[in-house]
Design an enzyme around this catalytic site. Structure first.
Site, mmCIF file in Angstrom:
data_model
loop_
_atom_site.group_PDB
_atom_site.id
_atom_site.type_symbol
_atom_site.label_atom_id
_atom_site.label_comp_id
_atom_site.label_asym_id
_atom_site.label_seq_id
_atom_site.Cartn_x
_atom_site.Cartn_y
_atom_site.Cartn_z
ATOM 1 N N GLY A 160 0.789 -1.231 0.000
ATOM 2 C CA GLY A 160 0.000 0.000 0.000
ATOM 3 C C GLY A 160 0.815 1.272 0.000
ATOM 4 O O GLY A 160 0.272 2.346 -0.232
ATOM 5 N N CYS B 262 -27.025 -8.127 -18.471
ATOM 6 C CA CYS B 262 -26.314 -7.935 -19.731
ATOM 7 C C CYS B 262 -27.224 -8.297 -20.901
ATOM 8 O O CYS B 262 -27.837 -9.376 -20.917
ATOM 9 C CB CYS B 262 -25.052 -8.786 -19.758
ATOM 10 S SG CYS B 262 -24.192 -8.741 -21.345
ATOM 11 N N CYS C 154 -25.289 -11.570 -22.730
ATOM 12 C CA CYS C 154 -25.132 -12.879 -22.085
ATOM 13 C C CYS C 154 -26.097 -13.064 -20.920
ATOM 14 O O CYS C 154 -26.173 -14.153 -20.358
ATOM 15 C CB CYS C 154 -23.692 -13.086 -21.613
ATOM 16 S SG CYS C 154 -23.250 -12.172 -20.125
ATOM 17 N N CYS D 175 -21.955 -6.404 -20.490
ATOM 18 C CA CYS D 175 -20.819 -6.638 -19.603
ATOM 19 C C CYS D 175 -19.657 -5.741 -19.998
ATOM 20 O O CYS D 175 -19.331 -5.615 -21.177
ATOM 21 C CB CYS D 175 -20.357 -8.091 -19.703
ATOM 22 S SG CYS D 175 -21.497 -9.301 -19.036
ATOM 23 N N CYS E 160 -18.029 -12.017 -20.982
ATOM 24 C CA CYS E 160 -19.296 -11.993 -21.716
ATOM 25 C C CYS E 160 -19.242 -12.933 -22.929
ATOM 26 O O CYS E 160 -20.144 -13.740 -23.142
ATOM 27 C CB CYS E 160 -19.592 -10.566 -22.168
ATOM 28 S SG CYS E 160 -21.266 -10.322 -22.792
#
Lengths: 283, 188
Positions: free
Chosen positions: A29, A239, A242, A264, A270
């Site tokens: 981080g 979506c 799909c 997507c 997808c």
């Protein structure tokens, strides 16, 4: 191909990048300064990610590059071709087959696995930058864990909007220590940062910073007890291609009469579902 | 120059890339032992340590050679392949030697609160390196890992200083394991 050194960069530059990456992994981080190079693409097109990828690539790698989840947009195609040309590596669009994935602003829907490296392109690595413009001051704030300003920022969102109104680049706390900008991924993707089996590296070329999340690192999205974090996306939509109701969706305008569809954002996810004939909900 | 100068990487770009991925794998998974099939350095430098130096050290990284590693053959090898300035512990970016020769950890740069990355990386040559011994937890470790550490107390103190502190690479022949400062040592 032979006109370039392997992976484009000279060896001294790669050693510098590799030292920075190792320190970044050792201090999860924390943003390690590095001497960013001019790359044959403009800032904002992933010069930081490209340098990190170049420092990590081996000839045996299979590289995937995505831009907002898509393999077939300009940024993704040009970076993929770049590494095909200068490193002669295999490329793929399948998340599961890639050993290194360079990404602009998404984490793939397909869960990452151990051994994979995800390289993020980062425009502004400092999560405190819009609260405190001076680098000298933000360094001290990180050193002292002086993160009250960020909590105030989130509180002000709640006071004004009734919720924490950040949809992307939602700040996270790494191992309870450093606050980190996860790059402009949608906050829908934030939970995937936590405890991932893959190594996640972040490169900011213009800002000259590299940072990292080792595998199995605790990554918490900042929130309040009474306003807990939630990974939202387009509500109630699925979506159009799909049928997935669980993937992150892009809204696509289809005509001048206000027609629209949701698809997507992850094209590989997808396309694989469409190829499998699935229009049912994904698990 | 000495007659015993050994070769570096045959193909520096690709060999260096492969060596770095092994080191990165080790650093991202504390306690995991990886193998570096690199060139031989002059005795007493292990092949793993030679690969690490060839991959990461150069004229911009002051190097401390401790104890028996401060030998003419190794100094010549460093001068030819790396060009790294040889310095004392207080100025070192990398330090190479056995645990006893490297001495107290406090002698090396620990980083500052604003720049914790400005700390030394120790390359500790070991007689044996095994995945048993001290219990390791923390980033990079799913549940727990074990590694034969030379001095649990000193390394636990180093970890307690996070985000300051040293990062350690343990080498034994061609094998290498890493212990970044983020790894917690002991406990159950």
């Amino acid at each position: 191909m032979t006109a370039y050194n392997f992976a484009y960069l000279d060896e001294a530059t790669k050693r510098m990048l590799r030292r920075a990456i190792l320190k970044a992994v050792a201090i999860p981080g924390y943003q390690v300064p590095f001497s960013s190079r001019e790359m044959p693409m403009p800032y904002g097109w992933g010069t930081g990610g490209v340098q990190v990828t170049a420092a990590c690539l081996v000839p045996e790698d299979t590289l995937k590059v995505i831009d907002q989840g898509a393999d077939d947009t300009t940024n993704a195609v040009s970076i993929r071709k770049f590494f095909q040309r200068v490193a002669d590596v295999a490329v793929t669009e399948r998340t599961a087959q890639a050993s290194i994935i360079q990404t602009r602003h998404r984490i793939p829907e397909t869960p990452l696995i151990a051994g994979q490296i995800l390289v993020f392109q980062v425009p502004i690595p400092e999560p405190l930058r819009f609260l405190e413009p001076r680098e000298v001051e933000t360094r001290v704030m990180h050193a002292l864990e002086d993160y009250g300003l960020m909590q105030v920022r989130l509180y002000e969102d709640i006071a004004r909007h009734g919720e924490i109104a950040r949809a992307y680049a939602y700040p996270v706390r790494v191992e309870g220590r450093y606050i980190m900008d996860p790059s402009p991924i949608p906050k829908f993707d934030n939970p995937k940062l936590n405890n991932s089996p893959a190594l996640q590296l972040f490169g900011a070329g213009r800002e000259c910073r590299i940072y990292a999340l080792p595998p199995f690192t605790r990554v918490e999205s900042l929130d309040f007890d009474d306003y807990p974090f939630s990974a939202t996306k387009a509500a109630g939509q699925s979506c159009a291609l799909c049928g997935s109701t669980v993937s992150y969706l892009d809204e696509v305008i289809t005509d001048d009469a206000g027609g629209r569809m949701f698809v997507c954002s992850d094209t590989d996810y997808c396309a694989a579902r469409v190829a499998a004939g699935s229009t049912e909900d994904a698990a | 120059m000495s007659a015993h100068l050994t070769a570096g990487f045959i193909d520096p770009a690709r060999d260096g890339a492969r060596a770095f991925r092994q080191v990165l794998d080790a650093m991202a998974h504390p306690g995991r032992i990886v193998t570096l099939d690199g060139p031989q350095g002059p005795a007493p430098c292990s092949p793993a340590a030679a690969s690490v130096l060839l991959t990461l050290a150069d004229a911009t990284t002051p190097l401390h050679l401790a104890g028996a590693h401060d030998a003419a053959a190794l100094r010549d090898w460093v001068a030819f392949h790396l060009g790294a300035p040889l310095v004392g512990p207080a100025d070192a970016v990398f330090a190479l030697g056995t645990w006893d020769a490297l001495g107290p950890l406090a002698a090396y740069p620990q980083g500052s609160a604003e720049y914790p990355d400005r700390s030394a990386t120790l390359i500790v040559e070991m007689d044996a390196l095994d995945t048993d011994g001290a219990r390791l937890t923390g980033p990079g470790i799913e549940t727990q890992a074990f590694l034969s550490l030379p001095d649990v107390g000193a390394l636990a103190d180093n970890a307690a200083r996070f985000p300051l502190g040293l990062d350690v690479l343990f080498t034994c022949g061609p094998r290498l394991a890493a212990l970044p400062r983020s790894t917690k040592i002991g406990g159950c």
